[in-house]
Design an enzyme around this catalytic site. Sequence first.
Site, PDB file in Angstrom:
ATOM      1  N   SER A  32      11.961  -9.300  47.724  1.00  0.00           N
ATOM      2  CA  SER A  32      13.204  -9.860  48.254  1.00  0.00           C
ATOM      3  C   SER A  32      12.997 -10.296  49.702  1.00  0.00           C
ATOM      4  CB  SER A  32      14.333  -8.840  48.097  1.00  0.00           C
ATOM      5  OG  SER A  32      15.583  -9.411  48.377  1.00  0.00           O
ATOM      6  N   ASP A  73      18.533 -14.757  38.799  1.00  0.00           N
ATOM      7  CA  ASP A  73      18.507 -13.999  40.044  1.00  0.00           C
ATOM      8  C   ASP A  73      19.622 -14.513  40.948  1.00  0.00           C
ATOM      9  OD1 ASP A  73      17.960 -12.779  42.482  1.00  0.00           O
ATOM     10  OD2 ASP A  73      15.790 -12.952  42.258  1.00  0.00           O
ATOM     11  N   HIS A 130      16.374  -8.724  39.833  1.00  0.00           N
ATOM     12  CA  HIS A 130      16.005  -8.788  41.245  1.00  0.00           C
ATOM     13  C   HIS A 130      15.676  -7.391  41.775  1.00  0.00           C
ATOM     14  CE1 HIS A 130      16.069 -10.657  45.275  1.00  0.00           C
ATOM     15  NE2 HIS A 130      16.537  -9.479  45.667  1.00  0.00           N
TER      16      HIS A 130
END
Length: 303
Positions: free
Chosen positions: A119, A253, A282
């Site tokens: 991320s 996502d 995610h």
Amino acid sequence: MQIEWATINQVPTKVLTWGKTLQEAKDHIGENLNYIVCICGNPGIPDAYIEFLDEIHRRTNNVVWILSHAGHSVNNVTDMPLYEENKELYELEGQIKHKANFIEEYIPKNAKIILIGHSVGAYIILRLLQVPSIQSKVTKIYLLFPTIEYIGDSPSGKLFMRFVRRIFSIILLLASLFNILPVMIQTFILHIYLKVSDMPSYLLEPIRNFVQPFVLKVVLNMALQEMLQIRERDNKILIDNRKKIKIYYGAKDEWCPLINYYNIMKDIPDIDAKVCDKGYNHSFVLKSSLPMAALISNWMKEQ
């Protein structure tokens, strides 16, 4: 696995290590080893990555390290620099400096580094590659569900900016009330939450850490910085390092929509990017740690 605490960029920081402790790395500085360093998403709580990284260490036998984001894992709140007086340590730019200082201080000079960024950790890695002394030691980079462009325009980013940011004070109040409860009641509530969410029980303590008001304040304000600062993708750093980089996008996502994959392939056709076809989310560390670890480990062995 060893749990260690190190002061990095003025902030007491939790570090989890497999294969070598921080001190052992300093004692064996002449060894030419591969160090896998994982940079968390947000929240940057390394305990959530234990199952994922334990499996990578088992499969690759490399040294594996992960550190919390500054202020995201707290042993004693009174030891932490006050947020209001030290915002530069905890916001996005401070987190990047925090990781750079860690690598410069603890990774042996002759070691080779494999970076895994999840991320916003992917964005932090791209910024770290702008540091020549770090870039020269990095041999491979895995960017997982990467929020490296226009995160504030993603579906979850829009929800955060329109709603979550407006109730920061309410969230912090609820966290304060939760922390007043006896530990037994806290534990019961968290057990129920994990059961309803179908998440593993080892996440109970990381979540308890997360709902401390100090940690929540740092996490939420770092997230706000991400929404405001992560805009246009840095194509130059990607192109310059494309032979080292492998990117893994989610098929669905809400933080990094699939259009990001198509855009990067249009702009940099020869970059190694792939869309997940296995349904991983995610926040893969919550439910898919082991299969993701197997996937990454196999990529490492292939290369």
